[in-house]
Design a protein around this motif. Structure first.
Motif, PDB file in Angstrom:
ATOM      1  N   LEU A   1       1.211  -1.723  -0.063  1.00  0.00           N
ATOM      2  CA  LEU A   1      -0.021  -0.045  -0.287  1.00  0.00           C
ATOM      3  C   LEU A   1       0.835   1.068  -0.212  1.00  0.00           C
ATOM      4  CD1 LEU A   1      -2.629   1.204  -0.342  1.00  0.00           C
ATOM      5  CD2 LEU A   1      -2.962   1.266   2.086  1.00  0.00           C
TER       6      LEU A   1
ATOM      7  N   SER B   1      -7.538   7.458  -2.483  1.00  0.00           N
ATOM      8  CA  SER B   1      -8.188   7.619  -0.911  1.00  0.00           C
ATOM      9  C   SER B   1      -7.674   5.784  -0.980  1.00  0.00           C
ATOM     10  CB  SER B   1      -9.185   7.795  -1.406  1.00  0.00           C
ATOM     11  OG  SER B   1      -9.915   7.162  -1.857  1.00  0.00           O
ATOM     12  N   VAL B   2      -7.891   5.295   0.796  1.00  0.00           N
ATOM     13  CA  VAL B   2      -8.263   4.017   0.629  1.00  0.00           C
ATOM     14  C   VAL B   2      -9.844   3.492   1.519  1.00  0.00           C
ATOM     15  CG1 VAL B   2      -6.783   2.275   2.088  1.00  0.00           C
ATOM     16  CG2 VAL B   2      -5.724   4.463   1.209  1.00  0.00           C
TER      17      VAL B   2
ATOM     18  N   MET C   1      -8.062  -1.742  -7.693  1.00  0.00           N
ATOM     19  CA  MET C   1      -8.284   0.833  -8.246  1.00  0.00           C
ATOM     20  C   MET C   1      -8.965   0.705  -8.690  1.00  0.00           C
ATOM     21  SD  MET C   1      -4.545   0.312 -10.274  1.00  0.00           S
ATOM     22  CE  MET C   1      -4.339   1.985 -10.481  1.00  0.00           C
TER      23      MET C   1
ATOM     24  N   VAL D   1      -1.984  -4.351  -2.650  1.00  0.00           N
ATOM     25  CA  VAL D   1      -3.128  -3.560  -3.307  1.00  0.00           C
ATOM     26  C   VAL D   1      -3.843  -4.990  -4.434  1.00  0.00           C
ATOM     27  CG1 VAL D   1      -4.516  -1.827  -4.534  1.00  0.00           C
ATOM     28  CG2 VAL D   1      -3.102  -1.147  -3.042  1.00  0.00           C
TER      29      VAL D   1
ATOM     30  N   THR E   1      -9.188   5.168  -5.780  1.00  0.00           N
ATOM     31  CA  THR E   1      -9.546   4.719  -4.693  1.00  0.00           C
ATOM     32  C   THR E   1      -8.192   3.334  -5.153  1.00  0.00           C
ATOM     33  OG1 THR E   1     -11.349   6.134  -4.011  1.00  0.00           O
ATOM     34  CG2 THR E   1     -11.253   3.668  -2.890  1.00  0.00           C
ATOM     35  N   LEU E   2      -7.604   2.627  -3.656  1.00  0.00           N
ATOM     36  CA  LEU E   2      -7.467   1.979  -3.427  1.00  0.00           C
ATOM     37  C   LEU E   2      -8.127   0.390  -2.649  1.00  0.00           C
ATOM     38  CD1 LEU E   2      -3.664   2.819  -3.576  1.00  0.00           C
ATOM     39  CD2 LEU E   2      -5.165   2.209  -5.442  1.00  0.00           C
ATOM     40  N   ARG E   3      -7.638  -0.458  -2.495  1.00  0.00           N
ATOM     41  CA  ARG E   3      -7.709  -1.434  -2.043  1.00  0.00           C
ATOM     42  C   ARG E   3      -7.604  -2.808  -1.753  1.00  0.00           C
ATOM     43  NH1 ARG E   3     -13.391  -0.271  -4.539  1.00  0.00           N
ATOM     44  NH2 ARG E   3     -14.788   1.406  -3.270  1.00  0.00           N
ATOM     45  N   VAL E   4      -7.140  -3.195  -0.380  1.00  0.00           N
ATOM     46  CA  VAL E   4      -6.011  -3.839  -0.026  1.00  0.00           C
ATOM     47  C   VAL E   4      -7.078  -5.281   0.258  1.00  0.00           C
ATOM     48  CG1 VAL E   4      -3.807  -4.173   1.747  1.00  0.00           C
ATOM     49  CG2 VAL E   4      -4.544  -1.925   1.085  1.00  0.00           C
TER      50      VAL E   4
ATOM     51  N   VAL F   1       0.672   4.345  -3.192  1.00  0.00           N
ATOM     52  CA  VAL F   1       0.428   5.301  -2.364  1.00  0.00           C
ATOM     53  C   VAL F   1       1.444   6.378  -3.611  1.00  0.00           C
ATOM     54  CG1 VAL F   1      -0.648   6.785  -1.324  1.00  0.00           C
ATOM     55  CG2 VAL F   1      -1.599   4.876  -0.467  1.00  0.00           C
TER      56      VAL F   1
END
Length: 794
Positions: free
Chosen positions: A721, A736-737, A754, A751, A768-771, A725
């Motif tokens: 992450l 944003s996460v 996205m 990640v 926007t990122l999602r882990v 970023v």
């Protein structure tokens, strides 16, 4: 100034009214003059004594009453005192004077100075009234006995009156009346002296006398004399120095220590011996001091701005006082205030800013450069209007001397004689501001043709302007042939885009925006309104442009540029000064939007690479045919505008193939020389000072995106992450996460998703990122134990 009469001095010098230098005639005239003095002295003594006599007639008593009454025209003001201009830190920028004089209290005059002057001029000053009758009659007896003027009869009060009348003279006739050889003048002086002895204490009269007397070589008053001859205040003068200056008073020209040191030394010794005779010093001290040299340490006080370290700022302040009715109803009254009023003028000049700007201008456009080009810069503080620096790459002086000019290219005609220069594309900022005020989003796009026919414009009177038979094109900074947004059209300074934008928002709205930001022609006239207004054909000054851009940095608050913060007169009382008149001329959000767009000029546009290591914005300006070039830029803390051109005429001497002192530039754009000057001066001016950030513009300006040309979105899936970023932010995106998601493909902590995904978007868009939180867990089922097969590995 002297203890003897002007008439007697002329006789002794062989310059009497009726001619020659012959000995017999001279002696006879001296005796006649002395006889007249005897008669006059008798009259004056009688006038003083009349009130005590009881046997005089009514007419005599009336005459005495008139003589003893205070004259209606007695005025002790108007003694010329020098004024000084101070920088913000209190250091001296320049002094102005009609007579170099500094008024000081008696406590700041060394006691030895007071004793020396009293000894040689009027040792009984504290014992007698306006007229020392004993001293006068004694002097006359001595003079008549020798046939020469050997002793003076006028006391200090009378000498003060004579100096006062002469100093107050503002015409040749008044000066002549103050010096005329007549009994009427002498009676008038004594009558004034009588009145002054009633009005002031002896100490006050003595103080005024020491401050008004002339000490030769342009030094008026004891303080100026001490600083001029010995480079120290009057409070620190020693016996040798005090006696020298006291001796000068009677004949300041004949005893001038700089011209006649021998005479000055002899006169000093006379003073020393007189002090010893009176018992005010001992004989041995007098003799030892008389054996010394004069030990002068000359220090000249410059008069005016020519030798100032900030000459054009100084000249601006001077012209502000001489031209602004706030400082007097007439030019004569204003000049009198400046050169005679003893003003202390506190200004806005910041030496760090001034020196940085001067270095930058001189470095890029040297004073005597081979191309004979010139440069000027003005620096203004947003939110206050205070002029922090003002420079020209010339010395202040006659244009006939190479490297000098009387014209302040940084200021308007009223403050520097400049008729102004066309501002070029720096005016596009006003069209941009007008468009943003109408809530046009950054992503608003207009076609920018290669050639533009100027039709559809109306000025503020509703009249059509523009010539359908002509066309304007992209030149200098610009390009065309496609659509641009508010953002990219500004970054690339596209002429035809701004002509179209100006037509969209209205020519009058653009003009009114510029006027609200203080713009007018350098000659004082309103700006002309034609289709090419946005291309900057109006002639303006760097100072006006800097103040306008400062309003953007101050979030829409415009302040008129000011150089004077406060003024006090010789008595320490405040003098009214014009204010900056700061007012909000546009919404803060509009200014924030302007700042957002103009920041891109320094990072991606025509001035890319000209940043100063802190948030900054600006606009280049290249005038038609390369006749001049500009850069105007700012931070929330300081704004500056730079002009480079040819004083002989930009169109006659364009900067198309410019070579200057061995460096060749080709065609000069706003980013070629003006922007580097701005960069260097701003970096130096703000060094060591905290940086202030701009505000993010309101969100509705992003309703059509940022207006930037789309760029590729880096694929950061599978990256940690923190690294993802950093990669996206480096590409110009906001990040944003979101909530973590389960992922069969990407390891936990990397990640996994996205949005939007890899592709293209405008810089500044949000990603926007999602882990990944790991693989999905299957629900537990009652499966039987798998069978085992002998001979096979598990």
């Amino acid at each position: 100034m002297r203890g003897t009469s002007v008439y007697a001095e002329r006789v002794l010098a062989g310059t009497g009214e009726r001619g020659g230098r012959g000995g017999a005639g001279q002696k006879a005239r001296a005796i006649r003059g002395l006889g007249g003095l005897a008669l006059l002295a008798g009259v004056l003594v009688a006038l003083l004594l009349l009130p005590t006599l009881c046997t005089v007639g009514v007419g005599a008593r009336d005459t005495s009453t008139w003589f003893q009454s205070e004259p209606a025209d007695l005025d002790t003001s108007g003694v010329p005192l020098r004024s000084k201009i101070l920088a913000a830190d209190g250091s001296t920028i320049a002094t102005f004077y009609y007579q170099n004089r500094i008024d000081v209290p008696l406590s700041k005059i060394a006691p030895v100075v007071r004793r020396a002057v009293l000894a040689i001029e009027d040792s009984r000053f504290y014992e007698h009234g306006a007229l020392d009758s004993k001293g006068t009659l004694r002097a006359l007896a001595s003079n008549l006995g020798s046939g020469e003027v050997t002793q003076g009869g006028s006391g200090i009060t009378q000498q003060y009156v004579k100096n006062l009348l002469l100093t107050q003279a503002e015409s040749r006739e008044q000066a002549q009346a103050a010096k005329e050889i007549s009994a009427a003048r002498k009676v008038r002086e004594l009558r004034y002296a009588v009145a002054l002895e009633k009005r002031f204490s002896k100490d006050e009269i003595f103080r005024r006398y020491l401050n008004i007397a002339y000490y030769g070589d342009g030094a008026y008053g004891i303080e100026a004399a001490a600083r001029h001859y010995y480079d120290k205040p009057a409070s620190r003068l020693n016996l040798n120095e005090a006696a020298t200056l006291a001796g000068v008073i009677r004949y300041p020209y004949a005893y001038d220590p700089t011209r006649y040191p021998g005479r000055a030394k002899e006169r000093r010794n006379v003073v020393l011996q007189r002090m010893a005779e009176l018992g005010w010093i001992d004989r041995r001290t007098a003799d030892l001091t008389a054996a010394q040299d004069l030990h002068l340490d000359l220090h000249d006080t410059p008069n005016g701005c020519v030798t100032s370290k900030a000459p054009f700022f100084c000249d601006y302040v001077q012209r502000e006082i001489l031209t602004n009715p706030v400082f007097g109803a007439t030019p004569k009254a204003r000049e009198r205030l400046l050169k005679r009023g003893g003003l202390t003028i506190h200004t806005t000049l910041d030496w760090q800013t001034q020196k940085a700007a001067q270095r930058a201008v001189d470095s890029h456009v040297p004073r005597k450069n081979s191309a004979r080009k010139a440069a000027a810069e003005a620096l203004v503080q947003p939110g206050t209007g205070e002029i922090k620096g003002m420079v020209v790459d010339r010395k202040l002086g006659s244009d006939k001397v190479r490297g000098k000019t009387w014209i302040n290219f940084a200021a308007d005609a009223s403050h520097g004689s400049s008729i102004g220069m066309q501002a070029g594309s720096t005016f596009k900022a006003f069209t941009l501001a007008a468009a943003l005020e109408e809530d046009m989003p950054f992503g608003t796009r207009l076609m920018a043709p290669r050639r533009f026919v100027p039709t559809g414009y109306r000025n503020c009177k509703g009249e059509r302007v523009g010539d359908p038979s002509s066309s304007l094109r992209n030149s200098a900074d610009g390009e065309g042939g496609r659509t641009f947004s508010l953002t990219t059209g500004t970054q690339h300074s596209v002429n035809t885009f701004f002509l179209a934008l100006q037509r969209e928002v209205g020519l009058c709205d653009t003009v009114k925006m510029a006027e609200r930001l203080g713009m007018r022609q350098a000659g004082g006239e309103p700006m002309q309104q034609f289709a090419s207004f946005t291309l900057g054909f109006n002639t303006v000054s760097p100072l006006r442009l800097a103040a306008a851009y400062a309003a953007f940095g101050a979030r829409g608050e415009y302040c008129s540029p000011i150089a004077i913060k406060r003024i006090t007169d010789a008595a320490g009382k405040p003098v009214k000064v014009p204010g900056a008149g700061c007012k909000q001329v546009m919404d803060k959000g509009v200014a924030d939007a302007v700042n957002h767009v103009l920041r891109g000029v320094l990072t991606k546009g025509t001035a890319r690479g000209m940043g100063i290591g802190r948030p900054a914005a600006g606009k280049t300006g290249t005038v038609d045919n390369f006749s001049a070039a500009w850069f105007a830029g700012y931070t929330p803390d300081l704004a500056a505008a730079v002009w480079v051109g040819d004083p002989r005429g930009g169109y006659r001497y364009p900067m198309t193939s410019l070579c200057m002192d061995g460096t060749c530039y080709g065609s000069v754009f706003g980013a070629t020389i003006p922007a580097p000057i701005w960069q260097d001066s701003m970096a130096g001016a703000l060094a060591g000072r905290d940086a202030t950030s701009f505000h993010r513009p309101p969100s509705h300006y992003f309703s059509k995106g940022s207006g930037e040309d789309k760029v590729k979105i880096p694929d950061v899936r599978g990256m940690k992450l923190r690294a993802a970023v950093a990669r996206l932010r480096a590409a110009g995106f906001r990040v944003s996460v979101g909530r973590p998601v389960a992922s069969e493909r990407y390891e936990k902590g990397t990640v996994a998703e996205m949005e939007p995904g890899p592709g293209s978007a405008e810089p500044g868009d949000s990603i926007t990122l999602r882990v990944s939180k790991g693989k999905k867990k299957l629900p537990g089922l009652p499966f039987p134990e798998p069978p085992r097969f002998p001979g096979l590995p598990d």
